[in-house]
Write a protein that holds these residues in place. Sequence first.
Motif, PDB file in Angstrom:
ATOM      1  N   ASP A 187       0.836  -1.212   0.000  1.00 40.82           N
ATOM      2  CA  ASP A 187       0.000   0.000   0.000  1.00 40.82           C
ATOM      3  C   ASP A 187       0.867   1.257   0.000  1.00 40.82           C
ATOM      4  OD1 ASP A 187      -2.330   1.464   0.022  1.00 40.82           O
ATOM      5  OD2 ASP A 187      -2.988   0.851   2.011  1.00 40.82           O
ATOM      6  N   HIS A 207      -5.817   5.238   7.065  1.00 44.43           N
ATOM      7  CA  HIS A 207      -4.874   6.168   6.431  1.00 44.43           C
ATOM      8  C   HIS A 207      -4.881   7.443   7.252  1.00 44.43           C
ATOM      9  CE1 HIS A 207      -3.805   4.331   2.391  1.00 44.43           C
ATOM     10  NE2 HIS A 207      -4.595   3.426   2.959  1.00 44.43           N
ATOM     11  N   HIS A 221      -7.814  -0.784   9.053  1.00 43.26           N
ATOM     12  CA  HIS A 221      -6.796  -0.250   8.145  1.00 43.26           C
ATOM     13  C   HIS A 221      -7.067   1.244   7.961  1.00 43.26           C
ATOM     14  CE1 HIS A 221      -4.437  -0.701   4.195  1.00 43.26           C
ATOM     15  NE2 HIS A 221      -5.027   0.467   4.035  1.00 43.26           N
ATOM     16  N   ASN A 258      -0.565   5.616   4.898  1.00 45.96           N
ATOM     17  CA  ASN A 258      -1.194   4.797   5.940  1.00 45.96           C
ATOM     18  C   ASN A 258      -0.798   5.327   7.308  1.00 45.96           C
ATOM     19  OD1 ASN A 258      -0.371   2.864   3.549  1.00 45.96           O
ATOM     20  ND2 ASN A 258      -2.144   1.955   4.542  1.00 45.96           N
TER      21      ASN A 258
HETATM   22 ZN    ZN Z   1      -4.842   1.526   2.186  1.00 46.02          ZN
END
Ligand code: ZN
Length: 312
Positions: free
Chosen positions: A20, A218, A216, A258
């Motif tokens: 990512d 960011h 998850h 992230n």
């Molecule tokens: Zn991501």
Amino acid sequence: MDLAGAHPALLHFTEVGPRDGLQNLASEVPTAGKLELVERLLDAGVDQVEVTSFVSPKWVPKMADAEELIARLVGARGHGVLERVRVLVPNPRGMERALQAGVRHVVANVAVTDTFNHRNLNHTVQETLAELAVMARTAALQGCRFDVGLSVAFGCPFEGLVDPDRVAELADRCQELGVAEIGIADTIGVADPRQVGSVVEHLLRSGIPTEQLSLHFHDTRAMGLANSLAAYELGVRRFEGSVGGIGGCPFAPRATGNVCSEDLLHMLARVGARTTVDLQAMCQTAEFLEKLLGEALPGRLYRAGIWTGQPS
Ligand code: ZN
């Protein structure tokens, strides 16, 4: 499949920087640099590393070395390393490639909104769910672990705020498919702690156990740590992040990436979480990555250092 930690405070952490993070950066990193990054992360003790994406090189030329990277990693550390490796697969074709390469653990994404899913995967959500069913069957037959990530679970750049019931509905579908872990992703970094509470509570009420949820975030709008803490306080123990906070957001050109792995793990350790990760080694990995990329990273801990509580 046992997802629960042995202790309620024990975290399970997936490092997604090599996938990512690097995918959303302007700089090109050679395969040797990616390999060293992944090895350093494994040595630092993260539970697993999302190493690459088996996406078509036509879509994402940066991930064209997926097979080579896996082969070199196995060459360097033996097949046992694959126990701690996860890769992203966009579709059944990508999954075939990953399995051919010997990978034992894959994750596929579906967006919570049709518009985002169409832009990202060129399918409606229903079409992608049909593909996920195919992939889930293949995974079961091959003894491969299969996770699904729900993209834009808090907000979509095209459709705006997302209804938590919609997230719960898709999570239920994933559960029906026998998915191991369900990732709840704030892909564009718009969630806030109160909304995180609402989404997690909806999921728990609809029967998804906390052990199956992975969050998850960011840090696009500097709420990644606060959001993670909100999820932690509701019992979530599985998190994802990128070392040094590398990455970006395809819909916000100047945004950061992230939530930073070592900043996140450090914060959670301070409030009582247990982790297998060596924070000092993670900070050294961020320093290595800073040199590799030739620029300062968004992460804080690697620059400030870990405070020991002792006067200096
Ligand atoms: Zn991501």
